[in-house]
Enzyme design. Sequence first.
Site, mmCIF file in Angstrom:
data_model
loop_
_atom_site.group_PDB
_atom_site.id
_atom_site.type_symbol
_atom_site.label_atom_id
_atom_site.label_comp_id
_atom_site.label_asym_id
_atom_site.label_seq_id
_atom_site.Cartn_x
_atom_site.Cartn_y
_atom_site.Cartn_z
ATOM 1 N N ARG A 1 0.823 -0.922 -0.118
ATOM 2 C CA ARG A 1 0.024 -0.117 0.103
ATOM 3 C C ARG A 1 1.065 1.209 0.128
ATOM 4 O O ARG A 1 0.657 2.320 -0.701
ATOM 5 C CB ARG A 1 -0.952 -0.122 1.140
ATOM 6 N N GLU B 1 -16.091 6.517 3.862
ATOM 7 C CA GLU B 1 -15.699 6.010 4.975
ATOM 8 C C GLU B 1 -15.726 7.247 6.144
ATOM 9 O O GLU B 1 -16.322 8.231 5.676
ATOM 10 C CB GLU B 1 -14.270 5.272 4.532
ATOM 11 N N LYS C 1 -2.532 6.515 1.339
ATOM 12 C CA LYS C 1 -2.383 6.770 2.908
ATOM 13 C C LYS C 1 -1.334 8.127 2.975
ATOM 14 O O LYS C 1 -0.235 8.102 2.971
ATOM 15 C CB LYS C 1 -1.821 5.717 3.636
HETATM 16 C C1 LIG Z 1 -5.196 3.807 7.633
HETATM 17 C C2 LIG Z 1 -6.538 4.153 7.202
HETATM 18 C C3 LIG Z 1 -7.584 3.065 7.429
HETATM 19 C C4 LIG Z 1 -7.449 1.675 8.138
HETATM 20 O O1 LIG Z 1 -6.769 1.049 7.373
HETATM 21 P P1 LIG Z 1 -6.228 -0.215 8.123
HETATM 22 O O2 LIG Z 1 -5.128 -0.785 7.217
HETATM 23 O O3 LIG Z 1 -6.974 -1.261 8.435
HETATM 24 O O4 LIG Z 1 -5.368 0.253 9.468
HETATM 25 C C5 LIG Z 1 -8.881 3.569 6.763
HETATM 26 N N1 LIG Z 1 -9.206 4.756 6.324
HETATM 27 C C6 LIG Z 1 -8.385 5.493 6.159
HETATM 28 C C7 LIG Z 1 -8.599 7.026 5.429
HETATM 29 C C8 LIG Z 1 -7.053 5.525 6.871
HETATM 30 O O5 LIG Z 1 -5.740 6.284 6.647
#
Ligand SMILES: *Cc1c(COP(=O)(O)O)cnc(C)c1O
Length: 341
Positions: A82, A220, A184
């Site tokens: 990722r 989300e 991210k």
């Molecule tokens: C990090 C993150 C998540 C959760 O991801 P995980 O890999 O399960 O920790 C969900 N949404 C956003 C916007 C994120 O930055």
Amino acid sequence: MEKKNIDWSNLGFGYIQTDKRFVSNYKDGAWDEGVLTEDATVVINECAGVLQYAQTIFEGMKAYTTKDGKIVVFRPDLNAARMADSARRLEMPVYPEDKFVEAIAKTVEANAAYVPPYGSGASLYLRPYMFGSNPVIGVKPADEYQFRVFATPVGPYFKGGAKPLTLKVSDYDRAAPCGTGHIKAGLNYAMSLHAIVTAHEEGYDENMYLDAATRTKVEETGGANFLFITKDNKVVTPKSDSILPSITRRSLMYVAKEYLGLEVEEREVFIDEVKDFAECGLCGTAAVISPVGKIVNHGEEISFPSGMEKMGPTIQKLYDTLTGIQMGTIEAPEGWIKVIC
Ligand SMILES: *Cc1c(COP(=O)(O)O)cnc(C)c1O
């Protein structure tokens, strides 16, 4: 190895400096070998790319102690992949995925005294990140980068039980179609701060963001993906190109299907159908799943039958199964658990 004298069960989620962190620099088109250092300070030029144009990405993951006393991390290969995707989208050099997993292992091992014991509910949070480090004044990608991994011990997410959250359907947008919602990057968080501070002032725990183009579909929250449970016990998660692909959510969907025998669906979820679901939860590394009790959509209150006191039954089962897999009390799928030491 002797553990640090820390009151593990009363730790919160804050930065506590640990002994060692990993640092690698990218210059003249190549990454150096990288080293562990005791220096927690970053020194960069005043015009560094990250400071001017926010060229920075990160990951979040945890190391913890399993029932048989091993220190492990959960699916670090997926964080590596990722982060590579995030790097490509922001025109940053990819930190090689195998080296990423090695850097995680080195950082955890060097800070093993900070990994909380089994049963404490606490863990060692790991923060890999990368930023443009050389001076950039005309808008363009930096030429030099720094990749770092630090560790900080964090407490159990649910102290005294998991209290269901109250969410607000936000009037702000988190991510545009064809934007950066799927990576991210710090920039996605910078622009969410006003929305979350406002939501907190109004008494909500989190924002539910809708798709920016039509404001009809669930995306989300600021930092977690949604899971919904239908009244006939199907597990549904929103599908969208502008959602961050949560590793926890992907793992939970697998667990739902393969361990619990539930039907799973990744599809568009309309805000108008949310009132028909039986349970709702937020997935991410920090909490695994946080139950949602209520969502307020501009005066319309959507209350889930699971209520405001505890997790709904199916979300509880998902939570128990995934945390069991992580803690070594339930057999993990091949490759999910990386033993560090
Ligand atoms: C990090 C993150 C998540 C959760 O991801 P995980 O890999 O399960 O920790 C969900 N949404 C956003 C916007 C994120 O930055």
